[in-house]
Enzyme design. Structure first.
Site, PDB file in Angstrom:
ATOM      1  N   TYR A 137       0.821  -1.215   0.000  1.00  0.00           N
ATOM      2  CA  TYR A 137       0.000   0.000   0.000  1.00  0.00           C
ATOM      3  C   TYR A 137       0.856   1.267   0.000  1.00  0.00           C
ATOM      4  O   TYR A 137       0.466   2.283  -0.544  1.00  0.00           O
ATOM      5  CB  TYR A 137      -0.895   0.044   1.250  1.00  0.00           C
ATOM      6  CG  TYR A 137      -2.246  -0.581   1.064  1.00  0.00           C
ATOM      7  CD1 TYR A 137      -2.377  -1.936   0.796  1.00  0.00           C
ATOM      8  CD2 TYR A 137      -3.402   0.189   1.165  1.00  0.00           C
ATOM      9  CE1 TYR A 137      -3.626  -2.517   0.644  1.00  0.00           C
ATOM     10  CE2 TYR A 137      -4.655  -0.381   1.014  1.00  0.00           C
ATOM     11  CZ  TYR A 137      -4.758  -1.727   0.756  1.00  0.00           C
ATOM     12  OH  TYR A 137      -5.997  -2.284   0.606  1.00  0.00           O
ATOM     13  N   LYS A 192       2.548 -15.190   2.914  1.00  0.00           N
ATOM     14  CA  LYS A 192       2.773 -15.944   1.675  1.00  0.00           C
ATOM     15  C   LYS A 192       4.268 -16.243   1.607  1.00  0.00           C
ATOM     16  O   LYS A 192       4.966 -15.896   0.646  1.00  0.00           O
ATOM     17  CB  LYS A 192       2.266 -15.112   0.479  1.00  0.00           C
ATOM     18  CG  LYS A 192       2.239 -15.843  -0.851  1.00  0.00           C
ATOM     19  CD  LYS A 192       1.152 -16.898  -0.948  1.00  0.00           C
ATOM     20  CE  LYS A 192       1.292 -17.685  -2.247  1.00  0.00           C
ATOM     21  NZ  LYS A 192       0.373 -18.836  -2.326  1.00  0.00           N
ATOM     22  N   ASP A 224      -3.593 -18.095   0.866  1.00  0.00           N
ATOM     23  CA  ASP A 224      -4.585 -18.806   0.037  1.00  0.00           C
ATOM     24  C   ASP A 224      -5.298 -19.867   0.877  1.00  0.00           C
ATOM     25  O   ASP A 224      -6.526 -20.010   0.830  1.00  0.00           O
ATOM     26  CB  ASP A 224      -3.939 -19.395  -1.232  1.00  0.00           C
ATOM     27  CG  ASP A 224      -2.645 -20.167  -0.968  1.00  0.00           C
ATOM     28  OD1 ASP A 224      -2.112 -20.114   0.172  1.00  0.00           O
ATOM     29  OD2 ASP A 224      -2.162 -20.830  -1.901  1.00  0.00           O
ATOM     30  N   ASP A 248      -6.744  -6.675   3.994  1.00  0.00           N
ATOM     31  CA  ASP A 248      -7.828  -6.001   3.269  1.00  0.00           C
ATOM     32  C   ASP A 248      -8.768  -7.049   2.682  1.00  0.00           C
ATOM     33  O   ASP A 248      -9.991  -6.969   2.835  1.00  0.00           O
ATOM     34  CB  ASP A 248      -7.224  -5.133   2.154  1.00  0.00           C
ATOM     35  CG  ASP A 248      -8.291  -4.429   1.336  1.00  0.00           C
ATOM     36  OD1 ASP A 248      -9.233  -3.888   1.940  1.00  0.00           O
ATOM     37  OD2 ASP A 248      -8.187  -4.434   0.094  1.00  0.00           O
ATOM     38  N   ASP A 252     -12.754  -8.495   4.273  1.00  0.00           N
ATOM     39  CA  ASP A 252     -14.022  -8.472   3.524  1.00  0.00           C
ATOM     40  C   ASP A 252     -14.635  -9.864   3.493  1.00  0.00           C
ATOM     41  O   ASP A 252     -15.848 -10.039   3.672  1.00  0.00           O
ATOM     42  CB  ASP A 252     -13.811  -7.992   2.077  1.00  0.00           C
ATOM     43  CG  ASP A 252     -13.994  -6.480   1.929  1.00  0.00           C
ATOM     44  OD1 ASP A 252     -13.786  -5.760   2.922  1.00  0.00           O
ATOM     45  OD2 ASP A 252     -14.341  -6.025   0.817  1.00  0.00           O
TER      46      ASP A 252
HETATM   47  C1  IPM Z   1     -10.514  -0.772   3.608  1.00  0.00           C
HETATM   48  C2  IPM Z   1     -10.698  -0.179   2.238  1.00  0.00           C
HETATM   49  C3  IPM Z   1      -9.496   0.700   1.928  1.00  0.00           C
HETATM   50  C4  IPM Z   1      -8.289  -0.206   1.910  1.00  0.00           C
HETATM   51  C5  IPM Z   1      -9.592   1.521   0.642  1.00  0.00           C
HETATM   52  C6  IPM Z   1     -10.826   2.386   0.620  1.00  0.00           C
HETATM   53  C7  IPM Z   1      -8.368   2.351   0.392  1.00  0.00           C
HETATM   54  O1  IPM Z   1     -10.881  -1.187   1.303  1.00  0.00           O
HETATM   55  O2  IPM Z   1     -10.414  -0.009   4.584  1.00  0.00           O
HETATM   56  O3  IPM Z   1     -10.497  -2.000   3.721  1.00  0.00           O
HETATM   57  O4  IPM Z   1      -7.982  -0.842   0.900  1.00  0.00           O
HETATM   58  O5  IPM Z   1      -7.627  -0.281   2.940  1.00  0.00           O
HETATM   59 MG    MG Z   2     -11.067  -3.130   2.141  1.00  0.00          MG
END
Ligand code: IPM
Ligand code: MG
Length: 357
Positions: A137, A192, A224, A248, A252
């Site tokens: 990042y 990884k 993975d 990240d 999710d």
């Molecule tokens: C998160 C989001 C951010 C990230 C984006 C909006 C930059 O996806 O907070 O998970 O990738 O960290």
């Molecule tokens: Mg995110």
């Protein structure tokens, strides 16, 4: 001294979900000062920058940030440094918010809203600790250039740098081991290391720090495999620690185990317990201004703010209890509505939480 909270609602559904959190905050009637500021596309419209100096200066005088969401398709064509996402990345970097805590809790009332079988996820309670200021990042160099070598020399290429230093890994390791100690003394580090140098170092630093926490069982798995195990047997995890990019993605994934991404709060902390609190879902421009977005992740993020930055755990518990009661009464926004009852609006959900406080 009176504590001060920076409220940055942002774009898309940000303002409407933030209104509900503020409704809850006002009802609590605590001795707090609130300062509102612009970020993301909303700030770009006014100041030509997603994280203007005015906002940064204001935030610097506060004890915590309550953050909505940033981003909208209308800004997709802007150069990367002016896109709304830079606001959140800029705040993370500016305040050194390296420790991102993303608890994924499946409320029993919502077990059947998940796309996974309820018997796999009921009582799920895991904590993802994502390193937030390093990795690909923020690694340099990055950019676009004619490819210097490889199969297509001279062709346009995009490149990024995945990097982690020993101290960056060590400090997030300490965060994770301490968090594991407050739970089940079980920590999974995700990397990884079979392919990446930065992951090789990650793994060896994690193992080294583990010697200082002999009471915590550490295991390492590849990212993975982690993705697969999270879907196959999510309750085999308790605390997961991982780098910025893997975290990240996995957070999710973990959010959907709980029924809806609309439910998950997060805390991003530096070593002085200054923190940014935000729902992990994004700005969802497709449903903005329709009064249907779920404000619970924002309200639960505010609860985390009371816990981690304001040392008011009793307020955090009170908010979390109210949310639990609302869900148990089948009061649901559309994203989590697995009942025969009609869905409530964003506003009504905010009111329901207030009514249960
Ligand atoms: C998160 C989001 C951010 C990230 C984006 C909006 C930059 O996806 O907070 O998970 O990738 O960290
Ligand atoms: Mg995110």
């Amino acid at each position: 001294m009176q504590k001060k909270i920076a409220v940055l609602a942002g774009d898309g559904i940000g303002p409407e979900i933030m209104r509900q959190a503020l409704k809850v905050l006002r009802y609590l009637n605590l001795d707090l000062q609130i300062e509102e500021g612009l970020v993301g596309g909303a700030a770009y419209q006014v100041f030509g920058h997603p994280l203007p100096k005015k906002t940064l200066d204001m935030v610097s005088t506060c004890d915590a940030i309550l953050f909505g969401a940033v981003g909208d398709w209308q800004y997709d064509a802007l150069p990367r440094e002016l896109r709304p996402e830079q606001a959140i990345l800029g705040l993370r970097k500016a305040f050194g918010l390296y420790a991102n805590l993303r608890p994924a809790v499946c409320y029993s009332a919502l077990a059947s809203s998940s796309t996974l079988k309820p018997e796999l996820i009921s009582n799920l309670n895991l904590l993802i600790i994502r390193e937030l200021t390093g990795d690909v990042y923020f690694g340099t160099p990055r950019g676009l250039r004619p490819s210097p070598d490889g199969e297509f020399p001279g062709a346009q290429e995009g490149f990024d740098t995945m990097r982690y230093s020993q101290p960056e890994i060590a400090r997030i390791a300490h965060t994770a081991f301490k968090a594991a100690r407050l739970r089940k003394n079980q920590l999974t580090s995700v990397d990884k290391a079979n392919v990446l140098e930065s992951s090789g170092l990650w793994r060896s630093v994690m193992s080294e720090i583990a010697l200082q926490y002999p009471d915590v069982a550490l295991n390492h798995i590849y990212v993975d495999n982690a993705a697969m195990q999270l879907v196959k047997n999510p309750r085999s995890f308790d605390v997961i620690v991982t780098g910025n990019l893997f975290g990240d993605i996995l957070s999710d994934l973990a959010s959907m185990l709980t029924g809806s991404i609309g439910m998950l709060p997060s805390a991003s902390l530096n070593q002085h317990s200054f923190g940014l609190y935000e729902p992990i879902h994004g700005s969802a421009p497709d449903i903005a201004n329709k009064n249907i977005a779920n404000p619970l992740a924002t309200i639960l993020s505010m609860a985390l703010m009371f816990r981690y930055s304001l040392a008011m755990d009793e307020v955090a518990v009170r908010i979390e209890k109210a949310v639990n009661q609302v869900l148990a009464k089948n009061i649901r926004t559309v994203d989590i509505n697995n009942t025969a009852h009609p869905s409530v609006s964003t506003e009504e959900m905010g009111d329901a939480v207030v009514a249960h406080l």
